[in-house]
Design a protein around this motif. Structure first.
Motif, PDB file in Angstrom:
ATOM      1  N   GLY A  52      14.962  -7.609   5.802  1.00  0.00           N
ATOM      2  CA  GLY A  52      14.256  -6.345   5.967  1.00  0.00           C
ATOM      3  C   GLY A  52      12.792  -6.623   6.233  1.00  0.00           C
ATOM      4  N   ILE A  53      12.037  -5.559   6.439  1.00  0.00           N
ATOM      5  CA  ILE A  53      10.594  -5.720   6.688  1.00  0.00           C
ATOM      6  C   ILE A  53       9.839  -4.626   5.942  1.00  0.00           C
ATOM      7  CG2 ILE A  53      10.656  -4.371   8.867  1.00  0.00           C
ATOM      8  CD1 ILE A  53       8.493  -6.430   9.889  1.00  0.00           C
ATOM      9  N   ALA A  54       8.697  -4.999   5.393  1.00  0.00           N
ATOM     10  CA  ALA A  54       7.863  -4.012   4.684  1.00  0.00           C
ATOM     11  C   ALA A  54       6.444  -4.105   5.231  1.00  0.00           C
ATOM     12  CB  ALA A  54       7.883  -4.303   3.195  1.00  0.00           C
ATOM     13  N   PHE A  55       5.744  -2.973   5.179  1.00  0.00           N
ATOM     14  CA  PHE A  55       4.388  -2.881   5.729  1.00  0.00           C
ATOM     15  C   PHE A  55       3.422  -2.427   4.634  1.00  0.00           C
ATOM     16  CE2 PHE A  55       7.389  -2.302   9.153  1.00  0.00           C
ATOM     17  CZ  PHE A  55       6.868  -3.088  10.194  1.00  0.00           C
ATOM     18  N   PRO A  56       3.048  -3.323   3.714  1.00  0.00           N
ATOM     19  CA  PRO A  56       2.163  -2.928   2.614  1.00  0.00           C
ATOM     20  C   PRO A  56       0.755  -2.585   3.116  1.00  0.00           C
ATOM     21  CG  PRO A  56       2.444  -5.305   2.670  1.00  0.00           C
ATOM     22  CD  PRO A  56       3.392  -4.757   3.688  1.00  0.00           C
ATOM     23  N   HIS A  57       0.075  -1.729   2.348  1.00  0.00           N
ATOM     24  CA  HIS A  57      -1.283  -1.336   2.734  1.00  0.00           C
ATOM     25  C   HIS A  57      -2.346  -1.806   1.750  1.00  0.00           C
ATOM     26  CE1 HIS A  57      -0.387   1.133   6.256  1.00  0.00           C
ATOM     27  NE2 HIS A  57       0.770   1.306   5.655  1.00  0.00           N
ATOM     28  N   ALA A  58      -1.910  -2.407   0.640  1.00  0.00           N
ATOM     29  CA  ALA A  58      -2.874  -2.827  -0.375  1.00  0.00           C
ATOM     30  C   ALA A  58      -2.317  -4.023  -1.132  1.00  0.00           C
ATOM     31  CB  ALA A  58      -3.129  -1.674  -1.341  1.00  0.00           C
ATOM     32  N   ALA A  59      -3.220  -4.732  -1.830  1.00  0.00           N
ATOM     33  CA  ALA A  59      -2.803  -5.909  -2.603  1.00  0.00           C
ATOM     34  C   ALA A  59      -1.716  -5.546  -3.618  1.00  0.00           C
ATOM     35  CB  ALA A  59      -4.017  -6.509  -3.311  1.00  0.00           C
ATOM     36  N   ALA A  60      -1.841  -4.365  -4.225  1.00  0.00           N
ATOM     37  CA  ALA A  60      -0.857  -3.963  -5.243  1.00  0.00           C
ATOM     38  C   ALA A  60       0.529  -3.799  -4.611  1.00  0.00           C
ATOM     39  CB  ALA A  60      -1.301  -2.661  -5.913  1.00  0.00           C
ATOM     40  N   ASP A  61       0.589  -3.280  -3.377  1.00  0.00           N
ATOM     41  CA  ASP A  61       1.877  -3.165  -2.660  1.00  0.00           C
ATOM     42  C   ASP A  61       2.474  -4.560  -2.433  1.00  0.00           C
ATOM     43  OD1 ASP A  61       1.367  -0.476  -2.356  1.00  0.00           O
ATOM     44  OD2 ASP A  61       0.805  -0.620  -0.227  1.00  0.00           O
ATOM     45  N   VAL A  62       1.617  -5.489  -2.002  1.00  0.00           N
ATOM     46  CA  VAL A  62       2.094  -6.852  -1.731  1.00  0.00           C
ATOM     47  C   VAL A  62       2.641  -7.452  -3.023  1.00  0.00           C
ATOM     48  CG1 VAL A  62       1.395  -9.175  -0.981  1.00  0.00           C
ATOM     49  CG2 VAL A  62       0.454  -7.161   0.174  1.00  0.00           C
ATOM     50  N   SER A  63       1.902  -7.257  -4.103  1.00  0.00           N
ATOM     51  CA  SER A  63       2.319  -7.790  -5.411  1.00  0.00           C
ATOM     52  C   SER A  63       3.697  -7.246  -5.801  1.00  0.00           C
ATOM     53  CB  SER A  63       1.257  -7.410  -6.441  1.00  0.00           C
ATOM     54  OG  SER A  63       1.765  -7.562  -7.723  1.00  0.00           O
ATOM     55  N   ALA A  64       3.884  -5.924  -5.643  1.00  0.00           N
ATOM     56  CA  ALA A  64       5.165  -5.307  -6.038  1.00  0.00           C
ATOM     57  C   ALA A  64       6.303  -5.821  -5.155  1.00  0.00           C
ATOM     58  CB  ALA A  64       5.053  -3.784  -5.940  1.00  0.00           C
ATOM     59  N   LEU A  65       6.013  -5.987  -3.869  1.00  0.00           N
ATOM     60  CA  LEU A  65       7.057  -6.502  -2.955  1.00  0.00           C
ATOM     61  C   LEU A  65       7.438  -7.931  -3.309  1.00  0.00           C
ATOM     62  CD1 LEU A  65       5.697  -5.045   0.391  1.00  0.00           C
ATOM     63  CD2 LEU A  65       8.030  -4.695  -0.474  1.00  0.00           C
ATOM     64  N   VAL A  66       6.427  -8.753  -3.575  1.00  0.00           N
ATOM     65  CA  VAL A  66       6.699 -10.159  -3.900  1.00  0.00           C
ATOM     66  C   VAL A  66       7.507 -10.233  -5.204  1.00  0.00           C
ATOM     67  CG1 VAL A  66       5.584 -12.306  -4.640  1.00  0.00           C
ATOM     68  CG2 VAL A  66       4.764 -11.112  -2.610  1.00  0.00           C
ATOM     69  N   ALA A  67       7.136  -9.383  -6.173  1.00  0.00           N
ATOM     70  CA  ALA A  67       7.846  -9.415  -7.461  1.00  0.00           C
ATOM     71  C   ALA A  67       9.312  -8.972  -7.296  1.00  0.00           C
ATOM     72  CB  ALA A  67       7.122  -8.522  -8.463  1.00  0.00           C
ATOM     73  N   SER A  68       9.581  -8.136  -6.266  1.00  0.00           N
ATOM     74  CA  SER A  68      10.921  -7.543  -6.165  1.00  0.00           C
ATOM     75  C   SER A  68      11.877  -8.333  -5.264  1.00  0.00           C
ATOM     76  CB  SER A  68      10.814  -6.116  -5.612  1.00  0.00           C
ATOM     77  OG  SER A  68      10.419  -6.179  -4.250  1.00  0.00           O
ATOM     78  N   ALA A  69      11.381  -9.320  -4.525  1.00  0.00           N
ATOM     79  CA  ALA A  69      12.242  -9.992  -3.530  1.00  0.00           C
ATOM     80  C   ALA A  69      12.442 -11.465  -3.878  1.00  0.00           C
ATOM     81  CB  ALA A  69      11.605  -9.878  -2.142  1.00  0.00           C
ATOM     82  N   PRO A  70      13.628 -12.003  -3.595  1.00  0.00           N
ATOM     83  CA  PRO A  70      13.849 -13.429  -3.892  1.00  0.00           C
ATOM     84  C   PRO A  70      13.167 -14.379  -2.899  1.00  0.00           C
ATOM     85  CG  PRO A  70      15.872 -12.428  -3.028  1.00  0.00           C
ATOM     86  CD  PRO A  70      14.859 -11.325  -3.149  1.00  0.00           C
ATOM     87  N   ARG A  71      13.010 -13.951  -1.641  1.00  0.00           N
ATOM     88  CA  ARG A  71      12.396 -14.810  -0.606  1.00  0.00           C
ATOM     89  C   ARG A  71      11.530 -13.939   0.282  1.00  0.00           C
ATOM     90  NH1 ARG A  71      14.091 -18.235  -3.220  1.00  0.00           N
ATOM     91  NH2 ARG A  71      15.761 -19.729  -2.899  1.00  0.00           N
ATOM     92  N   VAL A  72      10.290 -14.366   0.507  1.00  0.00           N
ATOM     93  CA  VAL A  72       9.348 -13.547   1.278  1.00  0.00           C
ATOM     94  C   VAL A  72       8.655 -14.412   2.337  1.00  0.00           C
ATOM     95  CG1 VAL A  72       7.243 -12.159   1.135  1.00  0.00           C
ATOM     96  CG2 VAL A  72       8.889 -12.078  -0.730  1.00  0.00           C
ATOM     97  N   LEU A  73       8.570 -13.890   3.554  1.00  0.00           N
ATOM     98  CA  LEU A  73       7.789 -14.575   4.587  1.00  0.00           C
ATOM     99  C   LEU A  73       6.671 -13.642   5.053  1.00  0.00           C
ATOM    100  CD1 LEU A  73       7.602 -17.184   6.366  1.00  0.00           C
ATOM    101  CD2 LEU A  73       8.714 -15.839   8.162  1.00  0.00           C
ATOM    102  N   PRO A  74       5.396 -14.000   4.738  1.00  0.00           N
ATOM    103  CA  PRO A  74       4.303 -13.186   5.274  1.00  0.00           C
ATOM    104  C   PRO A  74       4.142 -13.441   6.763  1.00  0.00           C
ATOM    105  CG  PRO A  74       3.424 -15.069   4.047  1.00  0.00           C
ATOM    106  CD  PRO A  74       4.930 -15.144   3.934  1.00  0.00           C
ATOM    107  N   ILE A  75       3.864 -12.407   7.518  1.00  0.00           N
ATOM    108  CA  ILE A  75       3.589 -12.607   8.947  1.00  0.00           C
ATOM    109  C   ILE A  75       2.323 -11.864   9.356  1.00  0.00           C
ATOM    110  CG2 ILE A  75       5.904 -13.142   9.808  1.00  0.00           C
ATOM    111  CD1 ILE A  75       6.142 -10.136  10.580  1.00  0.00           C
TER     112      ILE A  75
END
Ligand SMILES: Cc1cc2nc3c(=O)[nH]c(=O)nc-3n(C[C@H](O)[C@H](O)[C@H](O)COP(=O)(O)OP(=O)(O)OC[C@H]3O[C@@H](n4cnc5c(N)ncnc54)[C@H](O)[C@@H]3O)c2cc1C
Length: 523
Positions: A52-75
């Motif tokens: 899937g893909i997510a489009f965070p707008h703030a550091a807190a969004d990024v933090s929540a996404l990272v905490a919720s996913a097993p594998r993350v690739l920033p692009i």
């Protein structure tokens, strides 16, 4: 830099990580038609896939996404030439929503990781300011360039991204949001950092002990030096240690810029001219002489042969004779313009250059753009040939190119090594790049899958020669997920060095969540 020295004296190897904000993660989009446009980067490696893909707008969004996913690739802009921004089943974290450019003073700007460099420069230009360490592709995002320690044509004068980053905010693999100011956290005498958490947990990060080659640009795994700054561990770590969400960058007054296109009748003449121009610049930087050259780009005879006639017609520049090569010099006009151009003419004459140069003076935006377009036409032409071979000959044919750097005084030997190795392997090739930095991109032009494999073997052989010249086989594009580039990293630092990088990764990201398989294989 005086403040940095003071900060250095007060620096400690410990830094505390605040607890992550407890927020719901923003939505993850799994629509295949949307995902389809994010499954590849500029290396055009086939087979990318993502959950899937997510489009965070703030550091807190990024933090929540990272905490919720097993594998993350920033692009970022996915302009990676190493497959580092091609997903292999992770959640894609698109940084384009991390926007904002705030000028803090005439020397620093605060920028979101998702801001493209071209936008940053546009905003800075309205204040007559400039951010110098730009890669050739200015659509790259600030976060992407920090993560790869990008560098461009003008590294000889300005250095790489690393030297311009004063502060970063990164989201760690556990969701913690860490802000690192240059000069505040440096490695202990016994070579480690300590991240302390409110719970009392302490994460010890060992500094690798390998010795990095002494070259002006390097994007070869983790930065490592005794007493190093923690910020430098994250710069160039290609998304494997943390996700950059924001940065404070140093900026300078906008330079007045001219471009000069010169035909040289041989590599030897081009190298002699580049050496002379570098000497002139060194004088100018000591306030002596008028000529300030920031960058010298090189295009070899093989590359020129692949350029279509209309590229020369558009640039109003005659196609050079078959064995000739081209230099494109970028001048910062920091002295009287007439004196600058006169001195340039004298240097060209002293190097025996016979043909008239084509000059785009400061302010002549159209002429400058035409000259830069000629230079950019080279990778475009070669990439077009590779795409055609992929489409017509074999779907597994890929870009097969080096990103080598050697000390400037070894460039002649390096060029001979590149050409002789390709010719011995019976390969078609083209060489171009940042001559003033000693950083060239020898590209194989494979006509078959077999030629691509032989090209990789040739590049590996060349890399060994480059390392023996005290250079590096990974100058600016990074390592990414390229099998060849990971092999080159192994050649550079050996298995022991890679294991030291893995120890850093294990300390900061024990479950291998962030950009797994980038720089080195995941366990
Ligand atoms: C035509 C062309 C010319 C180029 N010329 C140059 C050049 O002169 N010099 C040069 O250095 N490079 C050059 N490049 C390569 C590329 O532009 C750089 O590597 C650039 O820094 C990548 O930025 P990006 O935003 O596209 O990052 P991406 O390609 O999206 O990502 C690159 C890597 O960084 C990671 N990443 C991205 N954003 C973040 C973030 N916010 N936090 C943590 N990790 C992140 C990704 O996971 C990936 O591993 C060129 C590329 C092209 C296509």
């Amino acid at each position: 830099m005086g403040n940095n020295r003071l900060a250095g004296a007060l620096s400690t190897h410990r830094i505390s990580v605040p607890p992550p904000p407890a927020l719901d993660a923003p939505p993850v989009d799994t629509r295949p038609d949307l995902l389809a446009s994010f499954l590849s980067d500029a290396a055009h490696v086939a087979g990318g896939f993502a959950v899937g893909i997510a489009f965070p707008h703030a550091a807190a969004d990024v933090s929540a996404l990272v905490a919720s996913a097993p594998r993350v690739l920033p692009i970022g802009a996915q302009s990676s030439l190493t497959g580092g921004a091609t997903p292999r089943g992770e959640l894609l974290l698109a940084t384009r929503g991390l926007t904002g450019v705030t000028l803090q003073s005439r020397t620093t700007v605060r920028v979101g990781a998702g801001v493209p460099l071209v936008e940053l420069q546009r905003e800075l230009a309205t204040h007559r300011l400039y951010y110098p360490p730009v890669p050739t592709f200015d659509g790259a995002f600030v976060g992407g360039t920090i993560s790869t320690n990008a560098a461009g044509a003008a590294t000889f004068k300005y250095g790489s991204t690393r030297q311009w980053v004063e502060r970063i905010t990164v989201v760690l693999a556990d969701g913690g949001i860490l802000t690192i100011h240059r000069g505040e956290t440096s490695a202990s005498a016994d070579g480690r950092f300590e991240l302390t958490y409110p719970s009392g947990r302490v994460v010890r990060v060992p500094v690798p002990t390998y010795r990095m080659p002494d070259v002006p640009k390097l994007s070869a795994g983790y930065y490592a030096r005794p007493g190093m700054d923690l910020i430098d561990l994250f710069i160039g770590s290609e998304g494997t240690l943390g996700i950059v969400v924001e940065a404070t960058l140093r900026v300078i007054p906008l330079p007045r810029r001219a471009f000069v296109l010169v035909t040289c009748d041989s590599d030897q003449q081009a190298l002699a001219l580049a050496a002379a121009l570098r000497r002139e610049s060194a004088l100018r930087w000591h306030d002596d002489g008028p000529l300030d050259v920031a960058a010298i780009e090189y295009i070899d005879d093989q590359s020129l042969a692949h350029l279509p006639d209309d590229a020369f017609i558009r640039a109003s520049f005659p196609r050079p004779a078959p064995a000739a090569v081209i230099l494109l010099a970028q001048l910062d006009v920091t002295y009287d313009e007439t004196a600058t151009i006169e001195r340039l003419g004298a240097v060209l004459a002293s190097c025996g250059v016979q043909t008239d140069p084509l000059v785009a003076l400061p302010g002549d935006v159209d002429a400058s753009a035409r000259l830069v377009e000629l230079r950019e036409g080279v990778p475009a032409a070669i990439n077009g040939l590779i795409a055609a071979a992929t489409a017509r000959v074999h779907p597994h044919i890929e870009k097969t190119a080096g990103d080598f750097i050697v000390p400037f005084d070894r460039l002649g030997a390096a060029l001979t090594l590149y050409r002789r190795t390709f010719e011995r392997h019976g390969l078609d090739y083209a060489i171009w790049g940042h001559l003033s930095d000693g950083n060239l991109h020898p590209n194989v032009v494979p006509r078959s899958l077999d030629e691509m494999h032989r090209g990789r073997a040739a590049l590996l052989e060349i890399a060994r020669g480059v390392i023996a010249m005290r250079g590096a086989p990974l100058a600016e594009h990074g390592v990414g997920r390229s099998v060849l580039k990971q092999q080159l990293l192994l050649e550079l630092y050996g298995e022991g060095g890679i294991e030291e990088m893995r120890a850093v990764k294990r300390a900061l990201d024990p479950s291998w969540k962030l950009a797994p398989g980038v720089i080195f294989a995941a366990p």
